[in-house]
Write an enzyme that holds these catalytic residues in place. Structure first.
Site, PDB file in Angstrom:
ATOM      1  N   THR A 148      -4.239   1.702  -2.272  1.00 13.11           N
ATOM      2  CA  THR A 148      -3.631   0.440  -2.365  1.00 13.11           C
ATOM      3  C   THR A 148      -4.168  -0.251  -3.644  1.00 13.11           C
ATOM      4  O   THR A 148      -5.338   0.019  -4.108  1.00 13.11           O
ATOM      5  CB  THR A 148      -3.782  -0.220  -0.951  1.00 13.11           C
ATOM      6  N   THR A 197       0.789  -1.184  -0.075  1.00 13.41           N
ATOM      7  CA  THR A 197       0.053  -0.112  -0.136  1.00 13.41           C
ATOM      8  C   THR A 197       0.992   1.165  -0.003  1.00 13.41           C
ATOM      9  O   THR A 197       2.149   0.936   0.081  1.00 13.41           O
ATOM     10  CB  THR A 197      -0.974   0.059   1.207  1.00 13.41           C
ATOM     11  N   SER A 203     -11.088  -2.177   5.645  1.00 12.61           N
ATOM     12  CA  SER A 203      -9.711  -1.920   5.364  1.00 12.61           C
ATOM     13  C   SER A 203      -8.957  -1.703   6.618  1.00 12.61           C
ATOM     14  O   SER A 203      -9.698  -1.523   7.855  1.00 12.61           O
ATOM     15  CB  SER A 203      -9.741  -0.343   4.511  1.00 12.61           C
ATOM     16  N   GLY A 213      -1.119  -3.489   5.916  1.00 14.70           N
ATOM     17  CA  GLY A 213      -2.090  -4.545   6.109  1.00 14.70           C
ATOM     18  C   GLY A 213      -2.503  -4.051   7.455  1.00 14.70           C
ATOM     19  O   GLY A 213      -2.769  -2.801   7.609  1.00 14.70           O
TER      20      GLY A 213
HETATM   21  O1  DON Z   1      -7.200  -1.908   3.008  1.00 13.79           O
HETATM   22  C1  DON Z   1      -6.448  -2.548   3.798  1.00 13.79           C
HETATM   23  O2  DON Z   1      -6.178  -2.506   4.885  1.00 13.79           O
HETATM   24  C2  DON Z   1      -5.259  -3.555   3.192  1.00 13.79           C
HETATM   25  N1  DON Z   1      -5.948  -3.901   1.598  1.00 13.79           N
HETATM   26  C3  DON Z   1      -4.059  -2.689   2.849  1.00 13.79           C
HETATM   27  C4  DON Z   1      -2.909  -3.563   2.276  1.00 13.79           C
HETATM   28  C5  DON Z   1      -1.696  -3.187   2.638  1.00 13.79           C
HETATM   29  O3  DON Z   1      -1.661  -2.203   3.475  1.00 13.79           O
HETATM   30  C6  DON Z   1      -0.415  -3.835   2.359  1.00 13.79           C
HETATM   31  N2  DON Z   1       0.590  -2.909   2.605  1.00 13.79           N
HETATM   32  N3  DON Z   1       1.619  -2.881   2.810  1.00 13.79           N
END
Ligand code: DON
Length: 586
Positions: free
Chosen positions: A413, A395, A466, A488
């Site tokens: 993201t 992201t 999210s 995430g």
């Molecule tokens: O919306 C969310 O929380 C996840 N899809 C974000 C994914 C994410 O942050 C991956 N990153 N490093």
């Protein structure tokens, strides 16, 4: 306030939102050529009074500053940065994904936006499930890299809506730099070269991906090689000329639907036409003498952040000190409880009723009441509904402030790094695999990490939950901290620790970002700790003695943040050193 509008943005509704003074501003906004910015003006940190940009990509930061210098405001710059990241940071920058933009409007600017009922507003451009989706559409062995995993993209609608509400510069001007970078190409840096080499090896089955991201010599990407994306330049040009309509109804929509027809017809023209970005009130709460504005559902970020910080406030952690084992213990316990509440209650607010009491300080106090100082609790005991599904790891977050104090925290993201790996044939952009953020298997919860609780089950048109947490802390009418991160589910904890570092412990900006982070998400029942001082082995040992399971983990997040330093009377933008990043000032 919710006034979703993805496309069909007309001048009349624009004036209604902005009021008369804004239409004068709009008329005055001329397409001035942006002044070039010198090489040494972009660095890992920057100081300034008249506007700052910090993002993961140097060309994107540069363009943000150029747009500010050309008379644009922070939202213009943010929109320009987001389009450039879609070119220069393909792991997460996107037009085929979604995200959240948090905008803070300082008191002197508020009369220009008479429809604004609060000091901040969040543009929710999270993807939605297509009409054909249903809660049992996934099987346990389904790949996350397939057409079925793609949500209806929200980015273009979200950026158009933000520009519609706040923008000063003409829309086309915001896209010109991204079009040029896609067409002429840009020099990849070492980190992007290595990321591209890895993903190309893992994605041999994705022919269009291989074609679009093939290294120039047919071998491997090296720092300094040029990445050109002519198909993406075509898509961006369509969007520049036709606005969000081009994406949701025009030539791009045709290509996207044709792409989906190659993989199960999950997204149709009807899905694209129905997509709406929405404005939502931020999650607002006081902490350490500031007001925090954070991300509302369909992100769990703001509510979970408020539950963590409010539980912390039930303890004298400032007296204990930032690196006392008791502070870390209480932090882990607060995270554990907040993430359990997240799994229990949170989902798309247009589909599930989220209890108001989650934002009641008394609710957090009750959660904190079960924290014992002498030993860790167990995740199983505090809530009996078991574990959570796996989640992707790419992201990107960027922060912008302009000379008038208008501030933007934006996180967006594709979900996984390079999303579904599906590039829309002939349109040159990657599609997200955000459908994997839903709870995949209703009623099916396992100790190894799946959850099937109702609030985040798939339904047509629903936004998947999210963790993105673009957050702005305000003191005396000024944004004093603009932050957010990828990562995430770790995102919320990364933001919580930056807020604690800065607002509770008043540490210097660089230190706030550099300090090692920890993460506990209820299940699996373990605290994951970044390496490095002061999170030493001996401190981890003390946590284990309290009964915590503690493991060492890799880097957590990438929090490109802006801080206001009252003693200098200036902002300081810090690029997180965990991966690449670039800060600059006007
Ligand atoms: O919306 C969310 O929380 C996840 N899809 C974000 C994914 C994410 O942050 C991956 N990153 N490093």
């Amino acid at each position: 306030m919710t006034n979703g509008s993805a496309s069909g943005i007309d001048q009349r509704s624009r004036r209604e939102f902005l009021g008369n003074s804004a239409s004068v501003l709009w008329a005055l906004a001329v397409s001035k050529p942006a002044s070039a910015i010198a090489r040494d003006e972009v660095a890992r940190e920057a100081y300034g009074k008249c506007g700052m940009v910090v993002s993961v990509s140097e060309p994107a930061t540069r363009v943000g500053i150029e747009l500010l210098r050309a008379g644009g405001n922070a939202v213009d710059a943010a929109v320009g940065v987001a389009f450039v990241l879609a070119v220069t940071y393909p792991p997460a920058g996107n037009i085929g994904g979604g995200g959240f933009m948090n905008v803070f409007v300082p008191p002197p600017l508020r009369p220009r936006f008479p429809k604004l009922t609060q000091p901040a507003i969040v543009v929710d451009y999270r993807e939605t499930a297509p009409r054909k989706a249903h809660k049992e559409m996934f099987r346990p062995d389904d790949s996350p890299h397939q057409h079925k995993a793609v949500g209806v993209p929200g980015t273009v609608a979200g950026l158009a809506l933000a520009h519609h509400m706040f923008g000063k510069l003409p829309w086309r001007q915001l896209l010109e730099p991204a079009i040029a970078l896609a067409k002429e190409g840009f020099a990849v840096d070492a980190s992007l070269a290595s990321s591209l080499n890895n993903v190309l090896m893992q994605s041999r089955a994705f022919a269009e991906f291989q074609r679009v991201f093939a290294p120039p010599d047919g071998q491997r990407w090296k720092a300094g090689d040029t990445l050109r994306q002519p198909d993406l330049a075509w898509s961006l040009r369509q969007i520049a000329q036709g606005g969000a309509e081009a994406f949701y109804r025009g030539a791009i929509a045709d290509k996207l639907v044709a792409e989906m027809q190659r993989g199960g017809r999950w997204i149709t023209h009807e899905d694209l036409r129905a997509y709406r970005a929405k404005t939502r009130s931020p999650i607002t709460f006081p902490f350490a003498g500031c007001t925090l504005y954070s991300c509302p559902p369909a992100s769990s970020g703001g509510i979970t952040l408020s539950l963590i910080l409010r539980q912390m406030e039930c303890f004298p952690f400032r007296e204990w000190g930032r690196w006392h084992v008791r502070t870390l213990h209480v932090l882990v316990e607060a995270m554990r409880r907040a993430y359990a509440e997240r799994a229990r209650w949170l989902g798309d607010p247009d589909f599930v009723k989220i209890p108001d009491q989650l934002l009641d300080p008394e609710y957090a106090r009750r959660l904190a009441g079960s924290i014992r100082l002498d030993r860790a609790s167990s995740s199983q005991d505090i809530a009996p509904w078991i574990a959570l599904p796996p989640e992707g790891n790419e992201t990107t977050h960027f922060s912008v402030v302009d000379g008038d104090g208008l501030a933007v925290a934006n996180t967006y993201t594709l979900e996984h790094s390079y999303g579904s790996r599906i590039v829309v044939q002939g349109a040159g952009f990657l599609l997200n695999n955000e459908m994997t953020d839903f709870n995949w298997f209703p009623g099916h919860t396992t100790a190894s990490g799946l959850i099937g609780t109702p609030p985040n089950l798939i339904a047509p048109g629903k936004r998947m939950l999210s963790s993105m947490t673009p957050t702005i802390a305000v003191s005396q009418g000024r944004a004093v901290l603009i932050t957010g991160s990828p990562g995430g589910r770790t995102i919320i904890n990364t933001v919580a620790q930056i807020v604690l570092n800065r607002l509770a412990f008043i540490l210097p900006p660089r230190v706030c970002v550099d300090l090692p982070r920890l993460h506990h998400q209820w299940f699996p029942d373990e605290a994951r700790c970044e390496p490095g001082r002061p999170l030493t082995d001996s401190l981890l040992h003390q946590l284990r003695q309290l009964g915590h399971r503690v493991v060492r983990a890799g880097r957590q997040g990438d929090a490109h943040s802006i801080f206001y330093e009252a003693d200098r009377g200036a902002y300081c933008a810090i690029a997180d050193a965990r991966i690449s990043g670039a800060a600059a000032a006007v």
